[in-house]
Scaffold this active site. Structure first.
Site, PDB file in Angstrom:
ATOM      1  N   CYS A 121     -16.577  -7.126 -63.903  1.00  0.00           N
ATOM      2  CA  CYS A 121     -15.723  -6.714 -62.782  1.00  0.00           C
ATOM      3  C   CYS A 121     -15.135  -7.951 -62.110  1.00  0.00           C
ATOM      4  O   CYS A 121     -13.931  -8.008 -61.825  1.00  0.00           O
ATOM      5  CB  CYS A 121     -16.551  -5.875 -61.798  1.00  0.00           C
ATOM      6  SG  CYS A 121     -15.592  -5.165 -60.454  1.00  0.00           S
ATOM      7  N   CYS A 122     -15.987  -8.960 -61.859  1.00  0.00           N
ATOM      8  CA  CYS A 122     -15.495 -10.207 -61.241  1.00  0.00           C
ATOM      9  C   CYS A 122     -14.466 -10.886 -62.144  1.00  0.00           C
ATOM     10  O   CYS A 122     -13.490 -11.454 -61.659  1.00  0.00           O
ATOM     11  CB  CYS A 122     -16.654 -11.158 -60.955  1.00  0.00           C
ATOM     12  SG  CYS A 122     -17.706 -10.683 -59.562  1.00  0.00           S
ATOM     13  N   CYS A 203     -15.919  -8.638 -51.679  1.00  0.00           N
ATOM     14  CA  CYS A 203     -15.509  -7.250 -51.881  1.00  0.00           C
ATOM     15  C   CYS A 203     -16.461  -6.315 -51.123  1.00  0.00           C
ATOM     16  O   CYS A 203     -17.657  -6.604 -50.990  1.00  0.00           O
ATOM     17  CB  CYS A 203     -15.550  -6.910 -53.361  1.00  0.00           C
ATOM     18  SG  CYS A 203     -14.351  -7.821 -54.350  1.00  0.00           S
ATOM     19  N   CYS A 206     -19.835  -5.217 -52.540  1.00  0.00           N
ATOM     20  CA  CYS A 206     -20.746  -6.318 -52.852  1.00  0.00           C
ATOM     21  C   CYS A 206     -21.058  -7.188 -51.636  1.00  0.00           C
ATOM     22  O   CYS A 206     -21.486  -8.330 -51.768  1.00  0.00           O
ATOM     23  CB  CYS A 206     -20.153  -7.178 -53.970  1.00  0.00           C
ATOM     24  SG  CYS A 206     -19.866  -6.230 -55.478  1.00  0.00           S
ATOM     25  N   CYS A 231     -19.823 -15.438 -59.583  1.00  0.00           N
ATOM     26  CA  CYS A 231     -18.670 -14.680 -60.074  1.00  0.00           C
ATOM     27  C   CYS A 231     -17.780 -15.613 -60.864  1.00  0.00           C
ATOM     28  O   CYS A 231     -16.844 -15.185 -61.506  1.00  0.00           O
ATOM     29  CB  CYS A 231     -17.900 -14.007 -58.941  1.00  0.00           C
ATOM     30  SG  CYS A 231     -16.904 -15.140 -57.976  1.00  0.00           S
TER      31      CYS A 231
HETATM   32  S1  SF4 Z   1     -17.421  -8.950 -55.990  1.00  0.00           S
HETATM   33 FE1  SF4 Z   1     -18.049  -6.871 -56.651  1.00  0.00          FE
HETATM   34  S2  SF4 Z   1     -16.241  -5.518 -56.493  1.00  0.00           S
HETATM   35 FE2  SF4 Z   1     -15.562  -7.693 -56.301  1.00  0.00          FE
HETATM   36  S3  SF4 Z   1     -14.922  -8.231 -58.318  1.00  0.00           S
HETATM   37 FE3  SF4 Z   1     -17.066  -8.859 -58.196  1.00  0.00          FE
HETATM   38  S4  SF4 Z   1     -18.310  -7.082 -58.846  1.00  0.00           S
HETATM   39 FE4  SF4 Z   1     -16.195  -6.371 -58.539  1.00  0.00          FE
END
Ligand code: SF4
Length: 250
Positions: A121-122, A203, A206, A231
Site C-alpha cells: 500500500c505504501c 494516513c 495508520c 514505508c
Molecule cells: S500509511 Fe497506511 S494507508 Fe498510507 S500508504 Fe501506507 S499502508 Fe497505505
C-alpha cells in the site's frame, strides 16, 4: 490544551538554529537552482520549513503526496499554504487504476492484514508518487529530526543518496519544543490533529493519538513490531546498502 501550550518553549540557541537552517536552504537553492523541492508531509516540522521558504523567499518548490487516505484536516493545509503564502503546492497522487485494482483484490483494510500488504500500500500510495515528485530534481528537503525516533537518531543535515540526489534535513537538530516555539512565534498554520495528541500524522488508517509516556511515533503503524515500521520514503544508509532491512517512515 493545544500543542502550542504543551510544547512551545524557547531554548538557548533557537535564533542560531533558524539562521543555520535558512543558510543551509539558501545554499541548496543556489546549488540546485530550479531542481530542488520540499517534500512536505504537512506535519508541524514541514509547516515550519514551508514558512521559512516563504518568509525568506527561497526558490524551492513545495510538493506533497496525496495518498488518498489523508485526514480532511491534513488536506485542508494545502489551500491554507497557498492562501497564506501565495505559493503553489504540487500534489502527487497514486495512479488511480493501480489503487482500484489493489483495493478490489485486498480490500480497504489490507494494511492491518500483513506487513507485506501494508508495504505494498505504501509503495502504491507513497513511493511511486514520490518517485514522480523527485523526477528531474537533484535535491529534496524533508522535515526529519533526530529526536523523532531511535531510527532517526543519526539523521544528517545533508546526505547524498544512491544515484547522487541530495537529501537535506535542515531541522535535524531541532527539538519538538523548537518546532512549536517557531509555530507560535510566527503564527504558522498547522494541523489541528496535533492538538489531539497526534505528534506524527500520516494516513488516517495508520495514525492514532498517543498516550502520555508513549514515544513520538508510537501512533504510526502501532500494530506492527518497531523494526517493521517503514514505508521506504526515508531508507537508512544500512538499508540502502542492503545490510539490514530497517528503515524509517515519513
Ligand atoms: S500509511 Fe497506511 S494507508 Fe498510507 S500508504 Fe501506507 S499502508 Fe497505505
Amino acid at each position: 490544551m493545544s500543542a502550542i501550550d504543551l510544547y512551545a518553549r524557547a531554548r538557548p540557541g533557537f535564533e542560531d538554529r533558524i539562521a543555520a537552517t535558512v543558510a543551509l536552504l539558501r545554499q541548496a537553492a543556489a546549488d540546485h537552482a530550479g531542481r530542488i523541492v520540499q517534500a512536505t508531509s504537512l506535519g508541524a516540522e514541514d509547516m515550519v520549513l514551508t514558512d521559512l521558504i516563504a518568509r525568506f523567499e527561497l526558490p524551492i518548490a513545495i510538493a506533497t503526496l496525496q495518498t488518498g487516505q489523508l485526514h480532511a484536516e491534513t488536506l485542508a493545509l494545502i489551500p491554507a499554504i497557498e492562501q497564506r503564502y501565495g505559493l503553489p503546492v504540487e500534489v502527487y497522487s497514486p495512479r488511480e487504476e493501480t489503487v482500484v485494482q489493489f483495493v478490489r483484490r485486498h480490500g480497504e483494510q489490507e494494511m492491518y492484514q500483513s506487513i507485506d500488504l501494508r508495504k505494498n500500500c505504501c509503495q502504491i500510495r507513497k513511493l511511486e508518487p514520490l518517485s514522480r515528485m523527485l523526477e528531474g530534481r537533484s535535491a529534496w528537503v524533508t522535515g526529519l529530526r533526530r529526536e523523532q525516533s531511535a531510527n532517526r537518531g543519526g539523521v544528517p543535515l545533508r546526505e547524498v543518496e544512491a544515484g547522487g540526489r541530495v537529501k537535506l534535513n535542515p531541522l535535524a537538530d531541532w527539538t519538538w519544543n523548537d518546532i512549536w516555539h517557531y509555530i507560535a512565534s510566527h503564527d504558522v498554520p498547522y494541523n489541528p490533529l496535533h492538538d489531539q495528541f497526534m505528534p506524527s500524522i500520516g494516513c488516517a488508517p495508520c495514525t492514532r493519538a498517543i498516550a502520555v509516556g508513549e514515544e513520538f511515533r508510537a501512533g504510526r503503524w502501532w500494530w506492527e513490531d518497531e523494526k517493521a515500521k517503514e514505508c521506504g520514503l526515508h531508507a537508512t544508509r544500512t538499508n540502502r546498502h542492503g545490510a539490514n532491512d530497517e528503515a524509517v517512515a515519513a
